[in-house]
Design a protein around this motif. Sequence first.
Motif, PDB file in Angstrom:
ATOM      1  N   TYR A 198       0.837  -1.194   0.000  1.00  0.00           N
ATOM      2  CA  TYR A 198       0.000   0.000   0.000  1.00  0.00           C
ATOM      3  C   TYR A 198       0.878   1.253   0.000  1.00  0.00           C
ATOM      4  CZ  TYR A 198      -4.239  -2.686   1.144  1.00  0.00           C
ATOM      5  OH  TYR A 198      -5.309  -3.541   1.127  1.00  0.00           O
ATOM      6  N   ASN A 199       1.947   1.203   0.774  1.00  0.00           N
ATOM      7  CA  ASN A 199       2.939   2.280   0.791  1.00  0.00           C
ATOM      8  C   ASN A 199       4.256   1.668   1.259  1.00  0.00           C
ATOM      9  OD1 ASN A 199       3.079   2.582   3.828  1.00  0.00           O
ATOM     10  ND2 ASN A 199       0.930   3.159   3.522  1.00  0.00           N
ATOM     11  N   TYR A 200       5.307   2.462   1.301  1.00  0.00           N
ATOM     12  CA  TYR A 200       6.616   1.929   1.680  1.00  0.00           C
ATOM     13  C   TYR A 200       6.646   1.403   3.118  1.00  0.00           C
ATOM     14  CZ  TYR A 200       9.438   3.313  -2.411  1.00  0.00           C
ATOM     15  OH  TYR A 200      10.006   3.411  -3.655  1.00  0.00           O
ATOM     16  N   GLY A 201       5.639   1.754   3.907  1.00  0.00           N
ATOM     17  CA  GLY A 201       5.600   1.337   5.300  1.00  0.00           C
ATOM     18  C   GLY A 201       4.689   0.168   5.576  1.00  0.00           C
ATOM     19  N   THR A 202       4.283  -0.560   4.544  1.00  0.00           N
ATOM     20  CA  THR A 202       3.407  -1.714   4.776  1.00  0.00           C
ATOM     21  C   THR A 202       3.981  -2.988   4.152  1.00  0.00           C
ATOM     22  OG1 THR A 202       2.031  -1.303   2.808  1.00  0.00           O
ATOM     23  CG2 THR A 202       1.346  -0.262   4.883  1.00  0.00           C
ATOM     24  N   ILE A 203       5.291  -3.107   4.176  1.00  0.00           N
ATOM     25  CA  ILE A 203       5.951  -4.314   3.685  1.00  0.00           C
ATOM     26  C   ILE A 203       7.156  -4.577   4.590  1.00  0.00           C
ATOM     27  CG2 ILE A 203       7.488  -3.135   2.046  1.00  0.00           C
ATOM     28  CD1 ILE A 203       6.886  -5.488   0.087  1.00  0.00           C
ATOM     29  N   PRO A 252       2.137   5.769 -11.762  1.00  0.00           N
ATOM     30  CA  PRO A 252       3.513   5.274 -11.853  1.00  0.00           C
ATOM     31  C   PRO A 252       4.375   5.600 -10.639  1.00  0.00           C
ATOM     32  CG  PRO A 252       3.211   7.201 -13.243  1.00  0.00           C
ATOM     33  CD  PRO A 252       1.850   6.814 -12.763  1.00  0.00           C
ATOM     34  N   ASN A 253       3.981   6.620  -9.861  1.00  0.00           N
ATOM     35  CA  ASN A 253       4.803   7.064  -8.732  1.00  0.00           C
ATOM     36  C   ASN A 253       4.029   7.020  -7.417  1.00  0.00           C
ATOM     37  OD1 ASN A 253       6.988   7.848 -10.571  1.00  0.00           O
ATOM     38  ND2 ASN A 253       5.655   9.569 -11.119  1.00  0.00           N
ATOM     39  N   TYR A 254       3.140   6.053  -7.291  1.00  0.00           N
ATOM     40  CA  TYR A 254       2.241   6.089  -6.134  1.00  0.00           C
ATOM     41  C   TYR A 254       2.984   5.992  -4.802  1.00  0.00           C
ATOM     42  CZ  TYR A 254       2.213   1.052  -4.918  1.00  0.00           C
ATOM     43  OH  TYR A 254       2.536  -0.214  -4.491  1.00  0.00           O
ATOM     44  N   LEU A 255       4.108   5.280  -4.777  1.00  0.00           N
ATOM     45  CA  LEU A 255       4.852   5.139  -3.524  1.00  0.00           C
ATOM     46  C   LEU A 255       5.522   6.453  -3.124  1.00  0.00           C
ATOM     47  CD1 LEU A 255       6.453   1.628  -4.138  1.00  0.00           C
ATOM     48  CD2 LEU A 255       4.676   2.185  -2.464  1.00  0.00           C
ATOM     49  N   GLU A 256       6.143   7.115  -4.086  1.00  0.00           N
ATOM     50  CA  GLU A 256       6.770   8.410  -3.793  1.00  0.00           C
ATOM     51  C   GLU A 256       5.714   9.477  -3.532  1.00  0.00           C
ATOM     52  OE1 GLU A 256       9.773   9.729  -6.428  1.00  0.00           O
ATOM     53  OE2 GLU A 256      11.047   7.967  -6.119  1.00  0.00           O
ATOM     54  N   ASP A 257       4.609   9.434  -4.263  1.00  0.00           N
ATOM     55  CA  ASP A 257       3.536  10.406  -4.033  1.00  0.00           C
ATOM     56  C   ASP A 257       3.038  10.319  -2.592  1.00  0.00           C
ATOM     57  OD1 ASP A 257       3.734  11.221  -6.649  1.00  0.00           O
ATOM     58  OD2 ASP A 257       1.995  10.080  -7.346  1.00  0.00           O
ATOM     59  N   ASP A 258       2.925   9.103  -2.081  1.00  0.00           N
ATOM     60  CA  ASP A 258       2.484   8.920  -0.701  1.00  0.00           C
ATOM     61  C   ASP A 258       3.468   9.559   0.271  1.00  0.00           C
ATOM     62  OD1 ASP A 258       0.893   7.408   1.506  1.00  0.00           O
ATOM     63  OD2 ASP A 258       2.972   6.769   1.802  1.00  0.00           O
ATOM     64  N   LEU A 259       4.773   9.371   0.026  1.00  0.00           N
ATOM     65  CA  LEU A 259       5.777   9.967   0.913  1.00  0.00           C
ATOM     66  C   LEU A 259       5.686  11.485   0.912  1.00  0.00           C
ATOM     67  CD1 LEU A 259       8.955   7.813   0.110  1.00  0.00           C
ATOM     68  CD2 LEU A 259       7.452   7.616   2.098  1.00  0.00           C
ATOM     69  N   GLN A 260       5.455  12.055  -0.246  1.00  0.00           N
ATOM     70  CA  GLN A 260       5.391  13.514  -0.362  1.00  0.00           C
ATOM     71  C   GLN A 260       4.188  14.096   0.357  1.00  0.00           C
ATOM     72  OE1 GLN A 260       7.760  15.271  -1.438  1.00  0.00           O
ATOM     73  NE2 GLN A 260       8.819  14.336  -3.168  1.00  0.00           N
TER      74      GLN A 260
END
Length: 360
Positions: A198-203, A252-260
């Motif tokens: 879902y994001n970089y923090g859910t793996i 294409p950038n959903y993981l980075e978009d979430d961080l931002q």
Amino acid sequence: MATTTVVSNGASSATANGAPYPDDKLPKKLVDAMQGIFGKHPGYRTTHAKGLLVEGTFTPTEQAKTLSIAHHFNTASTPVVARFSVGGGLPHVADVAEGATPKGIAIRFKIDKDTHTDLISHSFNGFAARTGEDFLAFLKVFGAQGAAASTLEKAKAAGGDYSTEQKTFDQANAEFGAFLKVHEAAFKFVSSSKPNPYNYGTITYYEPNTHILTNKDGKTTNVRYRLVPADGEHLYPKDTDQDKENLQKLGPNYLEDDLQQRFPGKPIVFTIQAHIADPNDILDDATIPYKSINFLPIGKLVINKVSDDNAAKQKQIAFSPTPEKGGIKGIKSSKDPLIQARKGVYWISSDQRRHEKQTE
């Protein structure tokens, strides 16, 4: 082929500034092979090219100080700078692409302005090869199969006879298959699931190489690290056609978009565990996870900020697979041969990008 010389403390034979000796050609061959697959992208990392620097803090547990005299294990908290990334050497790959795996996080614990230690991990529990030589062999057959597939696709699109391209692909594909049959670790790496969190923090992230910790009594402990998400592991399903369609809608950038967008209100939090080796665990083979069930929580990692001047800082910071490189005490590399191969690759890649201008 030249191999890395391992001295008694497990460190690679190297020049004073950490560069491999000129006759240690394996790391350069590895860099060339990876750039042959992904292309050369000036100013970017050779692999895990797409990523974002973030910042936060590490707070140790009481158990941490029983394992190591390392400063960040024995002080109230330590600032960190980290880099979330997706796999592969394409700086603009879509986050959901099959090649954008494994996901990764590299962490620098900043003890003071002159001292640090790094922890490098990814979302695959293990590695594709035990040694740098084995990894180079894997890259060669993998790259040849991929190049032949691309050439065949272009020939088909152009119309006309593509029998020559088909023959070349069939041969490369057969050689790749034959390699995987006799290299179980590479087969596992290629055929494993390629999850999209879902994001970089859910793996969950795994550090594949053994590190050696030393405590105040001189006791040494062999560990590998595991980063467990505080919010639990949540991955997008991709079992059905509808699941796959939903993935493509993420962007294409959903993981980075979430961080931002999420910081500071929604920090990413991990529990860092030391996976402690049993006497029968294999310490020098990153392809084989420990069988031990002994996990000790050593601290909480909280990420709550995207670094300013991100692109410039990413070019300069060079994370290292050798945890002692930044002058830390109480942590050192094991004699895992893969660490030394990775050390040379990281040095060459960082030296290249620091002297290059990003052109894309």
